[in-house]
Motif scaffolding. Sequence first.
Motif, PDB file in Angstrom:
ATOM      1  N   ASP A 105       0.915  -1.280  -0.020  1.00 56.25           N
ATOM      2  CA  ASP A 105       0.019  -0.012  -0.090  1.00 56.25           C
ATOM      3  C   ASP A 105       0.880   1.436  -0.018  1.00 56.25           C
ATOM      4  N   LEU A 106       1.858   1.218   0.572  1.00 55.30           N
ATOM      5  CA  LEU A 106       2.931   2.481   0.608  1.00 55.30           C
ATOM      6  C   LEU A 106       3.545   2.724  -0.776  1.00 55.30           C
ATOM      7  N   PHE A 107       3.924   1.706  -1.663  1.00 58.53           N
ATOM      8  CA  PHE A 107       4.509   2.020  -2.790  1.00 58.53           C
ATOM      9  C   PHE A 107       3.451   2.009  -3.839  1.00 58.53           C
ATOM     10  N   GLY A 108       2.232   1.263  -3.748  1.00 57.67           N
ATOM     11  CA  GLY A 108       1.164   1.366  -4.552  1.00 57.67           C
ATOM     12  C   GLY A 108       0.756   2.962  -4.715  1.00 57.67           C
ATOM     13  N   MET A 109       0.475   3.497  -3.535  1.00 53.87           N
ATOM     14  CA  MET A 109      -0.055   4.853  -3.584  1.00 53.87           C
ATOM     15  C   MET A 109       0.773   5.874  -4.063  1.00 53.87           C
ATOM     16  N   THR A 110       2.152   5.514  -3.600  1.00 57.34           N
ATOM     17  CA  THR A 110       3.271   6.382  -4.008  1.00 57.34           C
ATOM     18  C   THR A 110       3.426   6.387  -5.591  1.00 57.34           C
ATOM     19  N   PHE A 142      12.226  17.389  -6.066  1.00 60.15           N
ATOM     20  CA  PHE A 142      12.255  17.175  -4.871  1.00 60.15           C
ATOM     21  C   PHE A 142      10.985  16.992  -4.144  1.00 60.15           C
ATOM     22  N   GLN A 143      10.432  18.170  -3.963  1.00 59.19           N
ATOM     23  CA  GLN A 143       9.153  18.285  -3.110  1.00 59.19           C
ATOM     24  C   GLN A 143       8.019  17.440  -3.584  1.00 59.19           C
ATOM     25  N   LEU A 144       7.784  17.352  -4.954  1.00 62.54           N
ATOM     26  CA  LEU A 144       6.901  16.671  -5.531  1.00 62.54           C
ATOM     27  C   LEU A 144       6.970  15.125  -5.265  1.00 62.54           C
ATOM     28  N   VAL A 145       8.455  14.576  -5.250  1.00 65.30           N
ATOM     29  CA  VAL A 145       8.592  13.205  -5.289  1.00 65.30           C
ATOM     30  C   VAL A 145       8.489  12.809  -3.409  1.00 65.30           C
ATOM     31  N   ALA A 146       8.879  13.755  -2.778  1.00 59.13           N
ATOM     32  CA  ALA A 146       8.956  13.546  -1.477  1.00 59.13           C
ATOM     33  C   ALA A 146       7.472  13.603  -0.735  1.00 59.13           C
ATOM     34  N   GLY A 147       6.645  14.502  -1.458  1.00 61.90           N
ATOM     35  CA  GLY A 147       5.281  14.450  -1.085  1.00 61.90           C
ATOM     36  C   GLY A 147       4.489  13.270  -1.761  1.00 61.90           C
ATOM     37  N   SER A 148       5.045  12.444  -2.805  1.00 62.29           N
ATOM     38  CA  SER A 148       4.340  11.331  -3.122  1.00 62.29           C
ATOM     39  C   SER A 148       4.643  10.012  -2.098  1.00 62.29           C
ATOM     40  N   TYR A 149       5.991  10.051  -1.663  1.00 60.52           N
ATOM     41  CA  TYR A 149       6.304   9.043  -0.550  1.00 60.52           C
ATOM     42  C   TYR A 149       5.650   9.191   0.701  1.00 60.52           C
ATOM     43  N   LEU A 150       5.371  10.617   1.037  1.00 63.38           N
ATOM     44  CA  LEU A 150       4.543  10.871   2.165  1.00 63.38           C
ATOM     45  C   LEU A 150       3.519  10.600   2.256  1.00 63.38           C
ATOM     46  N   VAL A 151       2.637  10.621   1.000  1.00 67.61           N
ATOM     47  CA  VAL A 151       1.231  10.195   0.761  1.00 67.61           C
ATOM     48  C   VAL A 151       1.313   8.763   0.877  1.00 67.61           C
ATOM     49  N   GLY A 152       2.178   7.897   0.344  1.00 72.03           N
ATOM     50  CA  GLY A 152       1.959   6.654   0.255  1.00 72.03           C
ATOM     51  C   GLY A 152       2.505   5.870   1.559  1.00 72.03           C
ATOM     52  N   LEU A 153       3.576   6.596   2.465  1.00 74.95           N
ATOM     53  CA  LEU A 153       3.538   6.337   3.808  1.00 74.95           C
ATOM     54  C   LEU A 153       2.329   6.450   4.634  1.00 74.95           C
ATOM     55  N   THR A 154       1.751   7.455   4.372  1.00 77.25           N
ATOM     56  CA  THR A 154       0.248   7.556   5.264  1.00 77.25           C
ATOM     57  C   THR A 154      -0.573   6.566   5.019  1.00 77.25           C
ATOM     58  N   ASN A 155      -0.832   6.153   3.731  1.00 78.96           N
ATOM     59  CA  ASN A 155      -1.834   5.135   3.132  1.00 78.96           C
ATOM     60  C   ASN A 155      -1.104   3.790   3.677  1.00 78.96           C
ATOM     61  N   GLY A 156       0.020   3.589   3.438  1.00 79.39           N
ATOM     62  CA  GLY A 156       0.618   2.364   4.104  1.00 79.39           C
ATOM     63  C   GLY A 156       0.346   2.135   5.873  1.00 79.39           C
TER      64      GLY A 156
END
Length: 308
Positions: A105-110, A142-156
């Motif tokens: 779920d982390l990497f799927g949403m990322t 960098f901000q866009l990519v970091a935000g994508s990982y943060l959203v994925g982490l939140t989902n996971g």
Amino acid sequence: MAESNCTPVTEFSLTAFTEDPVTQVILFLMFLLIYLVTILGNLGMMALIKASPQLHTPMYYFLGNLSFINLCSSIVITPKMFIDILPEKKSIAYAGCVAQVFVFDLFGMTECFLLAMMAYDRYVAICHPLVYPLVMSPKRCFQLVAGSYLVGLTNGVGQTISLSNLSFCSSSVIDLFFCDISPLIALSTSNTTLSLIVLRTAACLLAFPSSLVVLVSYVAIASAILSIRSTEGKRKAFSTCASHLTTVSIFYGTALFMYLKPSSESSREADKWVAVFYTVVTPMLNPFIYSLRNKEVKEAWRRLTTMK
């Protein structure tokens, strides 16, 4: 069954693709080959982008992260899958199941958000080329990519917490080859209200906006390309986003088919093969899609292999 009489599940059983020994061996070899190609392909793409100065652009910065996500997702799902093909008992420990749900779920949403960012990048490049260097600056990327990982982490984290509140008593058989939150919710014997709320909230607030960004971006891109008078200009404009459009179509097409179509007993075997495609095959295809359909990647590879 009352919760007080519930024996905690220590492992789950996964269902097989087939019981035929010959077919099992063929599938084992096929999935092993896919896994090795996936690892080499994504590692190769990451190394090529890192080693080639001409690929140090926003588009390939996003692509390098996409390869990293595909690599991590494949490592979590594929080895366990082809290892489980041959043994008669196909099981996964509860802790391993929770770990699969978290990482998947982390990497799927990322990946959903990263594909959206890549679509936005192509939109700015084609529709607003004069301000592209300013809008897609290294800091912004960098901000866009970091935000994508943060959203994925939140989902996971959210899906994992909701899973930890579920109880499993009557059955521990997951009708899939890996642990996904949806079949686990269906399998649970406890109140699944919180888990369903988390799942639907993630779909509405996270997955839907990212797919909307992709859709709006490509509608604008298509409109801009159609307004170009010369055929050569249209071809060049389309070639800059053809690889990404192919990746997006495969990713969202299989995911939508898997999660939005009505479920039925007769479709469960088909569901497994669709799941194989978006969890196992797609991470292998992405590096080849960008390599075969992208002149810059081919040129970077040619330069790298001819260097003395």
